[in-house]
Design a protein around this motif. Structure first.
Motif, PDB file in Angstrom:
ATOM      1  N   THR A 267     -27.964  49.362 -23.737  1.00 16.68           N
ATOM      2  CA  THR A 267     -27.937  51.319 -23.272  1.00 16.68           C
ATOM      3  C   THR A 267     -26.266  51.309 -22.698  1.00 16.68           C
ATOM      4  OG1 THR A 267     -30.358  51.150 -23.118  1.00 16.68           O
ATOM      5  CG2 THR A 267     -28.907  53.305 -22.461  1.00 16.68           C
ATOM      6  N   VAL A 268     -25.967  52.422 -23.770  1.00 19.22           N
ATOM      7  CA  VAL A 268     -24.455  53.399 -22.833  1.00 19.22           C
ATOM      8  C   VAL A 268     -24.923  54.637 -23.168  1.00 19.22           C
ATOM      9  CG1 VAL A 268     -22.208  53.025 -23.730  1.00 19.22           C
ATOM     10  CG2 VAL A 268     -23.754  50.843 -24.344  1.00 19.22           C
ATOM     11  N   ASN A 269     -24.006  54.667 -22.236  1.00 22.45           N
ATOM     12  CA  ASN A 269     -23.510  56.253 -21.326  1.00 22.45           C
ATOM     13  C   ASN A 269     -21.880  56.763 -21.086  1.00 22.45           C
ATOM     14  OD1 ASN A 269     -24.132  59.169 -21.068  1.00 22.45           O
ATOM     15  ND2 ASN A 269     -24.043  59.167 -19.595  1.00 22.45           N
ATOM     16  N   ILE A 270     -21.538  57.583 -22.502  1.00 24.86           N
ATOM     17  CA  ILE A 270     -20.207  57.497 -21.802  1.00 24.86           C
ATOM     18  C   ILE A 270     -19.983  59.299 -21.392  1.00 24.86           C
ATOM     19  CG2 ILE A 270     -18.184  57.875 -23.186  1.00 24.86           C
ATOM     20  CD1 ILE A 270     -18.522  54.562 -22.937  1.00 24.86           C
ATOM     21  N   ALA A 271     -19.600  59.445 -20.402  1.00 24.74           N
ATOM     22  CA  ALA A 271     -19.935  60.788 -19.773  1.00 24.74           C
ATOM     23  C   ALA A 271     -18.635  61.855 -20.263  1.00 24.74           C
ATOM     24  CB  ALA A 271     -20.476  60.874 -18.093  1.00 24.74           C
ATOM     25  N   GLU A 272     -18.871  62.621 -21.047  1.00 24.33           N
ATOM     26  CA  GLU A 272     -17.900  63.648 -21.162  1.00 24.33           C
ATOM     27  C   GLU A 272     -17.277  63.992 -19.827  1.00 24.33           C
ATOM     28  OE1 GLU A 272     -15.620  64.938 -23.921  1.00 24.33           O
ATOM     29  OE2 GLU A 272     -16.776  63.682 -23.830  1.00 24.33           O
ATOM     30  N   GLY A 273     -15.708  63.885 -20.457  1.00 24.22           N
ATOM     31  CA  GLY A 273     -15.195  64.512 -19.404  1.00 24.22           C
ATOM     32  C   GLY A 273     -14.951  63.874 -18.056  1.00 24.22           C
ATOM     33  N   GLN A 274     -15.844  62.253 -17.289  1.00 26.86           N
ATOM     34  CA  GLN A 274     -15.890  62.136 -16.626  1.00 26.86           C
ATOM     35  C   GLN A 274     -14.897  60.878 -16.472  1.00 26.86           C
ATOM     36  OE1 GLN A 274     -17.731  62.924 -13.592  1.00 26.86           O
ATOM     37  NE2 GLN A 274     -17.813  64.619 -15.456  1.00 26.86           N
ATOM     38  N   GLN A 275     -13.650  60.406 -14.697  1.00 29.50           N
ATOM     39  CA  GLN A 275     -12.615  59.128 -14.853  1.00 29.50           C
ATOM     40  C   GLN A 275     -13.780  58.015 -14.258  1.00 29.50           C
ATOM     41  OE1 GLN A 275      -9.219  60.029 -14.046  1.00 29.50           O
ATOM     42  NE2 GLN A 275      -9.531  62.077 -15.107  1.00 29.50           N
TER      43      GLN A 275
END
Length: 303
Positions: A267-275
């Motif tokens: 499971t992958v989550n790429i969090a928008e705008g995060q460092q």
């Protein structure tokens, strides 16, 4: 008008920007000062409530236990901190490890593994394996152990199960990685495309850390050093997150491609705008609160 959450959520980016300035202004900075700076990593993280800490040596490796009130002590997170294998510590990461442990209702042991350049690869993996073995000897079911880590520690959280598999030992039940740094060839595309939005990571910074941990004798394609070249057959279920604006985001997406091809449950989550390693904003950011809840649901789905 900027929201209070947005203002608070700048804390991690601001810390990274300050570090970058310090490193740029002091190109010959010694390792002691370098490590002292990165021990500030805990500053953006709010101290979690109802968690106690205990220092202990487990399997010959020192570290800090994070013990949330009411946690299931039969379930343990083996947490390997980030910092390019050279900086960072159990102290710099205990708060973020405690937030995850508290959310999942488990305990966490944050390793102070041996660091490069004094101890090059594979010393860090050996320490992780030693802790895992010691936990199993104490009666912890391997399936109830989670290897977890961020950045270089995310690399280790993946490499430790790979090493255990090579040794014919049981592997953890699951693996969680935040912004994993895997590419020891330093060739990721997002090193270029996100160079202007990542407040910390640069190819030059990574090159120095690669030299410290691998030297000139270890091939950067060695699977236990660079899991992008690993055989993931039979690898545990895996949760990965990263920030969309960080330079290492394609390490997460390439890991997804490699593991899916091997049939891994990922499971992958790429969090928008995060460092880079955005969970360090635990207690400050709604994005992180939501992410921890997502990890809790993922973790609980296999219990």
């Amino acid at each position: 008008m900027t929201s209070n959450i947005a203002i608070k959520s700048d804390a991690l980016r601001d810390l990274y920007a300050e570090w970058t300035t310090l490193m740029t202004d002091n190109p010959t900075m010694g390792m002691r000062l370098f490590r002292s700076i990165f021990d500030e990593w805990h500053q953006p993280t709010v101290e979690p409530e109802d968690v106690t800490y205990r220092e202990e040596v487990v399997g010959g490796v020192p570290g800090i236990w994070c013990l949330p009130a009411g946690a299931d002590e039969s379930q343990v997170m083996l947490f390997t901190h980030g910092g390019g294998f050279a900086v960072g510590s159990a102290s710099s990461h205990r708060k973020v490890a405690a937030h995850v442990a508290k959310t999942l209702g488990v305990t966490s042991f944050v390793l102070d593994y041996r660091r490069a350049p004094e101890h090059p690869h594979p010393a860090q993996i050996e320490d992780g394996v030693a802790v895992f073995d010691a936990l199993v000897e104490r009666g912890i079911d391997p399936n109830n152990i989670t290897t977890i880590g961020d950045s270089a520690g995310g690399n280790l959280a993946i490499a430790i199960p790979l090493a255990l598999k090579e040794q014919g030992k049981p592997t953890p039940g699951q693996v969680i990685v935040f912004s994993p740094w895997l590419d020891m060839e330093n060739e990721g595309e997002t090193l270029k495309t996100n160079n202007d939005t990542d407040a910390l990571i640069t190819p030059e910074l990574l090159a120095g850390m690669i030299a410290g941990v691998l030297g000139d004798k270890i091939d950067p394609r060695t699977p236990l050093a660079n899991p992008l070249y690993a055989d993931f057959t039979g690898f545990p279920r895996l949760y990965v997150n990263a920030g969309s604006v960080e330079s290492l985001v394609d390490n997460a997406t390439r890991l997804q491609e490699r593991t899916e091809a091997a049939g891994v449950d990922i499971t992958v989550n790429i969090a928008e705008g995060q460092q880079h390693v955005f969970p360090f904003l635990a207690g400050r950011s709604d994005v992180v609160t939501e992410e921890l809840a997502r990890i809790r649901d993922w973790y609980g789905s296999a219990r």
